[in-house]
Design an enzyme around this catalytic site. Structure first.
Site, PDB file in Angstrom:
ATOM      1  N   GLU A  73       0.747  -1.281  -0.115  1.00 60.26           N
ATOM      2  CA  GLU A  73      -0.207   0.125   0.014  1.00 60.26           C
ATOM      3  C   GLU A  73       0.851   1.283  -0.075  1.00 60.26           C
ATOM      4  O   GLU A  73       0.448   2.214  -0.779  1.00 60.26           O
ATOM      5  CB  GLU A  73      -0.969   0.078   1.146  1.00 60.26           C
ATOM      6  N   GLU A 104      -5.361   5.360  -0.070  1.00 61.48           N
ATOM      7  CA  GLU A 104      -4.213   4.456   0.240  1.00 61.48           C
ATOM      8  C   GLU A 104      -3.690   4.524   1.766  1.00 61.48           C
ATOM      9  O   GLU A 104      -3.261   3.817   2.250  1.00 61.48           O
ATOM     10  CB  GLU A 104      -2.981   4.571  -0.632  1.00 61.48           C
ATOM     11  N   HIS A 107      -5.976   2.567   3.455  1.00 63.18           N
ATOM     12  CA  HIS A 107      -5.634   1.163   3.700  1.00 63.18           C
ATOM     13  C   HIS A 107      -4.257   0.602   4.480  1.00 63.18           C
ATOM     14  O   HIS A 107      -4.114  -0.316   5.171  1.00 63.18           O
ATOM     15  CB  HIS A 107      -5.076   0.560   2.206  1.00 63.18           C
ATOM     16  N   TYR A 113      -4.294  -1.225  11.978  1.00 61.05           N
ATOM     17  CA  TYR A 113      -5.407  -1.604  13.100  1.00 61.05           C
ATOM     18  C   TYR A 113      -5.458  -3.367  12.913  1.00 61.05           C
ATOM     19  O   TYR A 113      -5.465  -3.670  14.026  1.00 61.05           O
ATOM     20  CB  TYR A 113      -6.649  -1.335  12.295  1.00 61.05           C
ATOM     21  N   GLU A 177      -1.753  -2.977  -8.555  1.00 65.97           N
ATOM     22  CA  GLU A 177      -3.351  -2.960  -8.037  1.00 65.97           C
ATOM     23  C   GLU A 177      -4.213  -4.105  -8.562  1.00 65.97           C
ATOM     24  O   GLU A 177      -5.057  -4.506  -8.046  1.00 65.97           O
ATOM     25  CB  GLU A 177      -3.616  -1.619  -8.172  1.00 65.97           C
ATOM     26  N   GLU A 211      -9.591  -0.861  -4.793  1.00 69.62           N
ATOM     27  CA  GLU A 211      -8.581  -1.065  -5.641  1.00 69.62           C
ATOM     28  C   GLU A 211      -9.520  -1.174  -7.149  1.00 69.62           C
ATOM     29  O   GLU A 211      -8.643  -1.045  -8.129  1.00 69.62           O
ATOM     30  CB  GLU A 211      -7.771  -2.060  -5.236  1.00 69.62           C
ATOM     31  N   HIS A 214      -9.537   2.246  -8.341  1.00 66.74           N
ATOM     32  CA  HIS A 214      -8.022   2.759  -8.646  1.00 66.74           C
ATOM     33  C   HIS A 214      -7.621   2.073 -10.055  1.00 66.74           C
ATOM     34  O   HIS A 214      -6.962   2.675 -10.986  1.00 66.74           O
ATOM     35  CB  HIS A 214      -7.108   2.209  -7.684  1.00 66.74           C
TER      36      HIS A 214
HETATM   37 MN    MN Z   1      -4.869   1.311  -4.597  1.00 69.96          MN
HETATM   38 FE    FE Z   2      -4.755   0.486  -1.649  1.00 70.81          FE
END
Ligand code: MN
Ligand code: FE
Length: 330
Positions: A73, A104, A107, A113, A177, A211, A214
């Site tokens: 990421e 991003e 992500h 987390y 990606e 994604e 993206h």
């Molecule tokens: Mn991405």
């Molecule tokens: Fe991502």
């Protein structure tokens, strides 16, 4: 009008817009808004702590996918901010790139987390891209093929440089990606379907939805650059791109066999390899290149997971709206 190398573009003047697809992707991204904290991790924590809930092979698969994504990421984010943003001055595209950069960051936050809630060793997870060959190979492949746009003084003037820039876009949007993320997505979603680590599975589902946008933006950007600069789209250049995608498929299949050992109930590495081929054909078609594999989709449920505007949460008791305003996990 042209999307790169246009000295009439004022990056600060977004209206009127020329590339309405960029605006649409921006709006779709906003409509998908989420943050990792919205997803409860309690069941995952219990499963992770229970030595009988997951097999050693399943634990390996989970750790490897967290290891790959936790650093991939950041690599992607760096490319958007340090390379793509620099050369794409069109304001509606830049608005999208800012949105993507934020996603991003979300992500990256998701993997923080996950590490925090499961109590994983960050030293192990965040060094897998250096220590595990099949992860390292993927990252190095992308970094290597996008290196030239990071050279000081690189610009997109002239056909050769435009090709280098398209190389970069194919490297990150189509290969990283669009291909390198997908065996991992399929593995984590296959586990989720067996009610294993459903919190992480849901995080991966949300990441996958982002994604796929993206990738759609990246493909539209590539296709627009090619349409506006048709002389770069030579048979040699196309063959070169197909070749890169074939190499990427090879690396992703190696990763799938490595991360998904035999012996996980209902999950076998051969299917992930097939899925990678199927996905690669879709990516090739999306940027106007011929299909290579003609492999059937072994996981039709994957496209449902990407496309569904809403889906039942894992309690199967209520429908969770993905769209902003409808988010309710309480
Ligand atoms: Mn991405
Ligand atoms: Fe991502």
């Amino acid at each position: 009008m042209s999307i790169i190398n246009n000295n009439k573009t004022d990056p600060n003047k977004i209206l009127p817009m020329t590339y309405l697809w960029a605006r649409q992707h921006y709006k779709d991204g906003v409509a998908n808004n989420w943050t990792p904290e919205e997803i409860p991790m309690q069941d995952d924590i219990e499963q992770w702590k229970n030595p009988r809930a997951l097999s050693p092979q399943e634990r390996k698969l989970i750790l490897w996918n967290l290891g790959f994504f936790s650093t991939a990421e950041s690599l992607t984010a760096n490319n958007i901010v340090l390379a793509v943003y620099n050369h794409v001055t069109n304001p509606e595209c830049r608005q999208y790139l800012l949105r993507q950069a934020y996603e991003e960051a979300i992500h990256t936050d998701t993997f923080i987390y996950c590490c925090d809630s499961l109590g994983l060793d960050p030293e192990e997870i965040y060094t897998m891209y250096l220590n595990i060959p099949s992860i390292k190979d993927k990252d190095e492949f992308v970094v290597e093929l996008t290196k030239s746009v990071f050279e000081p003084g690189f610009n997109t003037i002239g056909n050769h440089n435009i090709q280098k820039f398209v190389h970069d876009l194919v490297g990150y949007y189509v290969i990283m990606e669009g291909i390198f993320f997908y065996a991992g997505f399929a593995m984590m979603l296959a586990l989720k379907r067996q009610r294993k680590m459903t919190g992480i599975g849901q995080q991966f589902e949300y990441i996958m939805r982002d994604e796929s946008l993206h990738l759609a933006f990246g493909a539209d950007l590539i296709n627009t650059i090619v349409a506006e600069n048709p002389v770069i789209w030579t048979p040699d250049f196309k063959a070169d791109l197909v070749d890169l995608i074939k190499k990427a498929v090879h690396l992703e299949k190696a990763y799938a066999y490595d991360a998904c050992p035999e012996g996980i109930l209902g999950i076998n590495p051969r299917q992930f390899a097939d899925y990678v081929e199927y996905i690669a054909d879709r990516r090739l078609e999306r940027i106007g290149l011929p299909k290579v594999y003609e492999t059937e989709n072994p996981f039709p449920w994957m496209s449902t997971a990407i496309d569904l505007p809403k889906e039942k949460n894992f309690f199967e008791t209520r429908v969770t709206e993905y769209q902003v305003g409808g988010l309710s996990w309480d």
